[in-house]
Design an enzyme around this catalytic site. Structure first.
Site, mmCIF file in Angstrom:
data_model
loop_
_atom_site.group_PDB
_atom_site.id
_atom_site.type_symbol
_atom_site.label_atom_id
_atom_site.label_comp_id
_atom_site.label_asym_id
_atom_site.label_seq_id
_atom_site.Cartn_x
_atom_site.Cartn_y
_atom_site.Cartn_z
ATOM 1 N N HIS A 1 -0.470 12.035 -2.500
ATOM 2 C CA HIS A 1 -0.324 10.690 -3.072
ATOM 3 C C HIS A 1 -1.663 9.954 -3.142
ATOM 4 C CE1 HIS A 1 -0.587 9.956 1.155
ATOM 5 N NE2 HIS A 1 -0.737 8.675 0.941
ATOM 6 N N ASP A 2 -2.678 10.466 -2.447
ATOM 7 C CA ASP A 2 -3.966 9.773 -2.408
ATOM 8 C C ASP A 2 -4.937 10.347 -3.438
ATOM 9 O OD1 ASP A 2 -3.612 7.714 -0.579
ATOM 10 O OD2 ASP A 2 -3.933 9.041 1.144
ATOM 11 N N ASP B 1 -0.873 8.477 10.451
ATOM 12 C CA ASP B 1 -1.710 8.043 9.333
ATOM 13 C C ASP B 1 -3.074 7.542 9.810
ATOM 14 O OD1 ASP B 1 -1.877 7.188 6.474
ATOM 15 O OD2 ASP B 1 -2.070 5.211 7.390
ATOM 16 N N GLU C 1 -3.589 12.939 9.838
ATOM 17 C CA GLU C 1 -4.148 12.632 8.525
ATOM 18 C C GLU C 1 -5.536 12.068 8.790
ATOM 19 O OE1 GLU C 1 -4.891 10.191 4.758
ATOM 20 O OE2 GLU C 1 -4.418 9.288 6.663
ATOM 21 N N ASP D 1 0.836 -1.201 0.000
ATOM 22 C CA ASP D 1 0.000 0.000 0.000
ATOM 23 C C ASP D 1 0.876 1.259 0.000
ATOM 24 O OD1 ASP D 1 -2.319 1.518 -0.065
ATOM 25 O OD2 ASP D 1 -2.551 1.546 2.108
ATOM 26 N N HIS E 1 -2.732 0.396 11.652
ATOM 27 C CA HIS E 1 -2.688 -1.005 11.239
ATOM 28 C C HIS E 1 -1.267 -1.461 10.966
ATOM 29 C CE1 HIS E 1 -3.919 1.671 7.822
ATOM 30 N NE2 HIS E 1 -2.742 1.265 7.388
HETATM 31 C C1 GLC Z 1 -3.675 6.785 4.513
HETATM 32 C C2 GLC Z 1 -2.677 6.888 3.386
HETATM 33 C C3 GLC Z 1 -3.137 6.041 2.254
HETATM 34 C C4 GLC Z 1 -3.281 4.633 2.726
HETATM 35 C C5 GLC Z 1 -4.201 4.568 3.938
HETATM 36 C C6 GLC Z 1 -4.101 3.227 4.578
HETATM 37 O O1 GLC Z 1 -4.877 7.314 4.159
HETATM 38 O O2 GLC Z 1 -2.526 8.221 3.007
HETATM 39 O O3 GLC Z 1 -2.254 6.114 1.178
HETATM 40 O O4 GLC Z 1 -3.792 3.841 1.706
HETATM 41 O O5 GLC Z 1 -3.825 5.481 4.918
HETATM 42 O O6 GLC Z 1 -2.878 3.106 5.247
HETATM 43 C C1 GLC Z 2 -9.751 6.896 3.104
HETATM 44 C C2 GLC Z 2 -9.122 7.468 4.276
HETATM 45 C C3 GLC Z 2 -8.118 8.486 3.900
HETATM 46 C C4 GLC Z 2 -7.216 8.042 2.792
HETATM 47 C C5 GLC Z 2 -7.929 7.367 1.708
HETATM 48 C C6 GLC Z 2 -6.954 6.696 0.805
HETATM 49 O O1 GLC Z 2 -10.524 7.861 2.519
HETATM 50 O O2 GLC Z 2 -10.067 8.075 5.105
HETATM 51 O O3 GLC Z 2 -7.394 8.735 5.026
HETATM 52 O O4 GLC Z 2 -6.584 9.144 2.249
HETATM 53 O O5 GLC Z 2 -8.793 6.416 2.203
HETATM 54 O O6 GLC Z 2 -7.611 6.345 -0.360
#
Ligand code: GLC
Ligand code: GLC
Length: 650
Positions: A395-396, A284, A326, A141, A184
């Site tokens: 990055h998301d 995170d 985050e 991930d 996690h």
């Molecule tokens: C956060 C990260 C995202 C990841 C998720 C699970 O949202 O930004 O890239 O997939 O956490 O760890």
């Molecule tokens: C979910 C989470 C966020 C993360 C995203 C990644 O929306 O809430 O934290 O950026 O997944 O796709």
């Protein structure tokens, strides 16, 4: 709880601490422990007070804090003291961040140190290096499925390389931000492996169930985060013969913070990375920390208590270190991650401003600032000594996480409007120049989010293909306009690594079976250094974007009104295409900047009467900070060019 109770417990704990701790010079540690212990004890008691081993767990927590303090390097202790004195240091306008992948931006940690001149050229002085810890290569991930929290992925280097990077950054007056994935672990983490082998102790680190009964109850109310690639919130583990909670991907096991041992482990990990020289830790997915049947399992009160505890513990051992929350959640929930009461309940000093980010994208799609304006107006006020991380891309994916009520106030129907924005960015809307893809589509709810690079989402890719100079210009203007907003809004702007040179979507991820199903990789490509070189060549797209952003960053750093002391005022103007706000220097109220963004593709008129009531344009003109020119009213109005902005001062 009475303070006496925590004082006497503290005295007992101090007697019980490991003998090696007692002998060291720990003056600052004890002062800070004394100051924070009442809060730590109260919170720990709220969460774990009914356990028979409560006191043992408390001792183990304090041991952890002390042992990590002992190990904290003298230079970091010195910086802790300096930051305690100058506690508003991070609210200054001088900070400008960038998020990047160590291996995609350079090759490894040593290489990254050599690439710092690029960041310095642009003016970036805070670097968020995306997670670099050991992960299973095929199920990572992007670094968020950690197999070993204390080990850097050997492809990137070693822990010593991180410390070396931190010290190089310090010499350049730059900050280092690192991730701690608190929610996690990878299913290959040692705890998970031992849980699988049947060790009860480690099964208690996770949410593990023999049958579907409890998981089914949870599922009644839990939304799905990755519905397309990892539906459901539980995964059957063959080896263990049990179900385990996996909110994100099925290989990411959610930690169970009902077990204090998990919290103590995580605090140890936080302090470990603080001790490697991180100035800022990005925590995170913090909204997910506490799971409760019958709830959506996000933003639970206990998640906040856990963060308060993490903060209080960090204040004892590494008080100079800041946290970024985050939490990509509803506008009214995000600001709670600052803590709701600065004196009693602080949490993270910094939080992703996901609301503002999504609102900016709404303005790009609609070509007006109507929803944006209402959304900004209704942003919850935040605490003192807390600041936003303002970003355009990361990055998301982009989730349209603003409020329906703000869409309605702008005169749109929420469901239709969201559908339009999604269609616009994923190219389904006729005439759209955007090149995004839907991410996390959920057929059950109709929801989806958006992947794609900034440049491709604003139409640069389409324009370049069509060799359409006017469209190229419009895309570049949009990129600069969006950055002008995050640089002036109040908070720390966080750029994304390819954006200053107009990086387009990349399909390289499709060739990698471990990534192909996750289209967020389309905007996580390898940084193209020969493309970056073109920033020196006049007239190239790269040069046009880079030089504009570089100039804005330099101006931001000089403009004290841009420091974040809750000194922004939104101005109501009678033109829905414009977002207009003022920023006032808290030290000198005559020192103000008027920010106007025009999201429309046509020039817009703004009557000065709307501004003069706020004391602007009293002399008939103001200075454009970016060009040095005077902007004068004509027939009672000023004109803001298409897809453009002004930063104006007297
Ligand atoms: C956060 C990260 C995202 C990841 C998720 C699970 O949202 O930004 O890239 O997939 O956490 O760890
Ligand atoms: C979910 C989470 C966020 C993360 C995203 C990644 O929306 O809430 O934290 O950026 O997944 O796709």
């Amino acid at each position: 709880m009475y303070e006496q109770a925590s004082h006497s417990l503290l005295n007992e704990i101090l007697v019980e601490l490991k003998p090696e701790i007692g002998n060291l010079r720990l003056r600052h540690f004890y002062t800070r422990l004394g100051a924070n212990f009442y809060a730590i004890h109260s919170l720990f008691h709220l969460l774990y007070g009914d356990r028979p081993d409560f006191k043992e767990q408390m001792v183990s927590l304090v041991d952890t804090l002390a042992l990590r303090y002992i190990e904290r390097a003298p230079a970091l202790r010195k910086s802790d003291l300096a930051r305690e004195r100058d506690y508003n240091w991070f609210l200054s306008q001088k900070w400008v961040g960038m998020a990047l992948y160590c291996d995609r931006f350079s090759e490894d940690l040593k290489g990254l140190r050599k690439k710092l001149p690029y960041l310095q050229d642009l003016g970036v002085n805070m670097v968020h290096v995306m997670p670099m810890l050991d992960c299973p290569p095929d199920n990572s991930d992007g670094g968020y499925a950690v197999r070993d929290f204390y080990r850097i992925d050997p492809r990137f280097g070693t822990t010593a390389d991180v410390a070396a990077l931190a010290s190089t950054l310090k010499k350049r007056d730059m900050l280092l931000a690192l991730d701690v994935v608190v929610n996690h672990t990878s299913n290959e983490h040692e705890w998970a492996q031992r849980a699988r082998r049947g060790e009860k102790k480690y099964q208690d680190y996770y949410f593990v169930f023999d049958d579907r009964e409890t998981p089914d109850i949870f599922e009644e109310t839990m939304p799905e985060i990755f519905p397309a690639t990892a539906p459901g919130n539980f995964t059957w583990d063959e080896e263990m013969g049990k179900w385990v909670m996996t909110v994100f991907n099925n290989y990411q096991w959610d930690l169970n913070y009902r077990n204090p041992a998990v919290l103590i482990e995580m605090i140890d990990i936080i302090l470990f990375w603080a001790n490697q020289g991180a100035d800022i830790l990005r925590l995170d997915a913090v909204a997910f920390l506490w799971k409760k049947m019958g709830s959506v399992c996000q933003n639970e009160r206990e998640a906040h208590l856990l963060l308060q505890l993490m903060k209080d513990c960090c204040q004892v051992t590494a008080p100079g270190v800041l946290f970024i929350a985050e939490a990509i959640v509803a506008p009214g929930e995000i600001s709670k991650y600052f803590g709701e009461d600065a004196i009693n309940a602080k949490e993270c000093e910094i939080a992703y401003n996901a609301t503002f980010m999504a609102l900016l994208w709404d303005a790009v799609a609609t070509k007006n600032a109507a929803v944006l304006g209402h959304g900004v107006k209704n942003l919850p006020s935040k605490l003192e000594r807390a600041t936003w991380l303002n970003y355009v891309r990361c990055h998301d994916d982009i989730g349209l996480g603003f409020d329906d009520s703000d869409i309605r106030l702008a005169g749109y129907d929420p469901a239709q409007h969201r559908r339009f924005v999604l269609d616009y960015f994923t190219g389904r809307f006729a005439g759209s120049v955007a090149r995004g893809l839907p991410f996390g589509e959920n057929p059950k709810t109709g929801d989806a989010r958006i992947s794609g690079s900034l440049a491709s989402l604003v139409g640069l890719e389409t324009a370049l293909e069509n060799q359409d100079e006017a469209a190229i210009e419009a895309a570049i203007r949009t990129i600069v306009l969006l950055h002008s907003m995050i640089l002036s809004f109040g908070g720390i702007p966080l750029l994304y690594y390819g954006d200053a040179i107009g990086t387009l979507n990349s399909l390289e991820y499709l060739a990698d079976p471990a990534k192909a199903a996750d289209n967020r990789w389309m905007h996580r490509s390898h940084f193209n250094w020969s493309k970056a070189e073109k920033r020196h060549q006049s007239g190239t797209v790269e040069q046009r974007i880079f030089s504009a952003l570089k100039r804005l960053i330099a101006l931001r750093k000089e403009t004290t009104a841009f420091a974040d002391f809750d000194n922004r005022q939104l101005l109501a103007v009678d033109n829905p295409n414009l977002l207009t706000f003022s920023r006032t220097d808290p030290q000198n109220s005559r020192n103000r900047v008027l920010v106007i963004g025009n999201f429309n593709t046509e020039p817009q008129t703004l009557p000065v009467s709307a501004l003069s009531t706020h004391g602007f344009f009293l002399q008939g003109s103001m200075r454009n900070l970016c060009s040095g020119e005077q902007i004068a009213e004509e027939s009672g109005a000023i004109i803001i060019p298409a897809l453009s902005f002004y930063w104006l001062s007297d």
